[in-house]
Design an enzyme around this catalytic site. Structure first.
Site, mmCIF file in Angstrom:
data_model
loop_
_atom_site.group_PDB
_atom_site.id
_atom_site.type_symbol
_atom_site.label_atom_id
_atom_site.label_comp_id
_atom_site.label_asym_id
_atom_site.label_seq_id
_atom_site.Cartn_x
_atom_site.Cartn_y
_atom_site.Cartn_z
ATOM 1 N N TYR A 139 8.631 0.722 -3.239
ATOM 2 C CA TYR A 139 8.853 -0.367 -2.288
ATOM 3 C C TYR A 139 7.648 -0.455 -1.343
ATOM 4 O O TYR A 139 7.761 -0.347 -0.140
ATOM 5 C CB TYR A 139 10.139 -0.103 -1.507
ATOM 6 N N ASP A 175 5.533 14.320 0.593
ATOM 7 C CA ASP A 175 5.550 12.864 0.719
ATOM 8 C C ASP A 175 6.417 12.503 1.918
ATOM 9 O O ASP A 175 7.650 12.635 1.877
ATOM 10 C CB ASP A 175 6.101 12.237 -0.564
ATOM 11 N N ILE A 176 5.771 12.066 3.004
ATOM 12 C CA ILE A 176 6.485 11.673 4.227
ATOM 13 C C ILE A 176 6.916 10.217 4.092
ATOM 14 O O ILE A 176 6.091 9.310 4.089
ATOM 15 C CB ILE A 176 5.586 11.852 5.463
ATOM 16 N N GLY A 177 8.226 10.004 3.994
ATOM 17 C CA GLY A 177 8.749 8.667 3.759
ATOM 18 C C GLY A 177 8.770 8.367 2.282
ATOM 19 O O GLY A 177 8.218 7.361 1.827
ATOM 20 N N GLY A 181 11.733 8.050 -4.305
ATOM 21 C CA GLY A 181 11.108 9.113 -5.066
ATOM 22 C C GLY A 181 10.059 8.697 -6.070
ATOM 23 O O GLY A 181 9.690 9.496 -6.938
ATOM 24 N N CYS A 356 6.309 -12.703 4.676
ATOM 25 C CA CYS A 356 5.362 -11.588 4.587
ATOM 26 C C CYS A 356 4.243 -11.901 3.590
ATOM 27 O O CYS A 356 3.064 -11.607 3.849
ATOM 28 C CB CYS A 356 6.095 -10.315 4.187
#
EC number: 2.1.1.79
Length: 386
Positions: A139, A175-177, A181, A356
């Site tokens: 994402y 992996d921060i955030g 996965g 966006c």
């Protein structure tokens, strides 16, 4: 009676004047009211333009959700607004002043408030995201350099990150955030590392654990500020937008303390052209509460005490393609979602993805990948893959 009629006439004249002002702003951006081009607006309510003027970004988005106007290409509409320098229509100066005052008084991204974005957005519905995203469940912005499909772009992005981190078998990766996965799965499958992923979303954590159950991956449901340990590599993809300027220093210091001396850290984040604490009122209310986009200056200042900058890459235009691909998936799969969500949600989500996309296409916002090392720990030149 004369006085009453005069007040009514004044109000009516004022409304006409506001409508004329907004119409002129739109015309300067080559946008017509009830025109025939995809980016032209089709109005269904007489007070639409007045609502734009009074509520700016919030009124623009909420009036679309309410069905007051339509546009075949919202992304192109937004692109033209931004390129014409008419973005004042979306953010009045008084609102920016209120936001800045709010930042001075409180930390909107404090540890106590860190789960708000998960509750509002990331915990929404795994089924929704599975139908909208590609099979990697990434994402964040895909890398379209040599890709023809969304899945190829996301696989290319994941592999680009792994190559920039110079991953080797046996290394440890944080992996921060970590989302659902995607990166820890790719890194362990293809590069032989052992990985820990951190997320504040219980829905993401559950699905990430299921996807990685046969791999050397541990998914932790916690805030980055509470993580301990030491890792060969640290990465954060699409999470820094939720950190907030009052916490940039804390984030960089925390990541540096988790990173081994000879390690590398990669930061993948959306960014603003200008340093600002202001945020889009509609996005803040409906999509990403407490979000804030950093500038290059803000990131560099926060990183300066802890890191050497080895590389920066900007592929912001790729995010417009990614968002449009997500929107195509969302619309194509709406029949599988409409029993769970109403038409107002459909319009909200479609608007979010296209607004966006317009921002990225106009180069109003960017997508950066930064690579950091610790000072004095690497003697050789870093050559970033592209």
């Amino acid at each position: 009676m004369l006085g009453s009629r005069s007040r009514d006439d004044t109000t009516h004249t004022g409304s006409r004047s506001i409508d004329a002002m907004i119409s002129e702003i739109l015309a300067n951006a080559d946008i017509q009211i009830n025109g025939r081009r995809p980016w032209d607006l089709h109005l269904h309510h007489p007070d639409t333009l007045s609502r734009f003027a009074a509520q700016r970004s919030l009124g623009l988005g909420e009036s679309y959700m309410d069905g007051w106007w339509d546009c075949d290409a919202i992304d192109e509409f937004i692109t033209r607004i931004l390129r014409a320098g008419a973005d004042g229509i979306s953010q009045p100066r008084w609102m920016v002043a209120v936001q800045l005052a709010g930042y001075a008084l409180r930390n909107r991204q404090s540890l106590r408030r860190s789960r708000q974005v998960a509750e509002k957005h990331y915990d929404l519905d795994n089924h929704l995201f599975q139908l909208m995203l590609d099979p990697t469940m990434a994402y964040s912005c895909g890398y379209w350099k040599d890709a023809a499909t969304l899945h190829e772009a996301q696989q290319a992005k994941l592999d680009l990150i792994c190559r920039k981190l110079e991953l080797e078998p046996g290394m440890t990766l944080l992996d921060i955030g970590c989302g659902w996965g995607s990166l820890v799965e790719h890194a362990t499958r293809h590069y032989g590392v052992r990985a820990h992923g951190v997320t504040v979303s219980s829905e993401q954590a559950d699905l990430a654990r299921e996807r990685c159950k046969e791999l050397p991956v541990e998914i932790m449901l916690k805030d980055y500020r509470t993580v301990t340990g030491h890792y060969d590599r640290v990465v954060s993809v699409g999470m820094f937008e939720h950190v907030g300027r009052r916490n940039y220093h804390t984030f960089m210091k925390t990541a540096a303390n988790l990173l081994k001396d000879r390690g590398l850290m990669l930061l993948h984040t959306i960014g603003n052209n200008l340093s600002s604490a202001a945020h889009d009122a509609w996005i803040d209310k409906y999509i990403f509460p407490n979000g804030e986009l950093p500038s290059i200056k803000q990131i560099a200042r926060a990183a300066e005490p802890f890191y050497v900058v080895e590389d920066i890459q900007n592929f912001g235009p790729d995010y417009a393609k990614t968002l449009k691909a997500w929107d195509a998936n969302f619309q194509a799969n709406w029949d599988q979602l409409k029993d769970r969500y109403d038409d107002r949600f459909f319009r909200m989500w479609h608007y979010y993805l296209n607004v966006c996309a317009g921002g990225f296409r106009a180069r109003h916002i960017q997508l950066w990948q930064w690579v950091f090392s610790k000072p004095g720990q690497r003697s050789r030149t870093y050559h970033a893959p592209r």
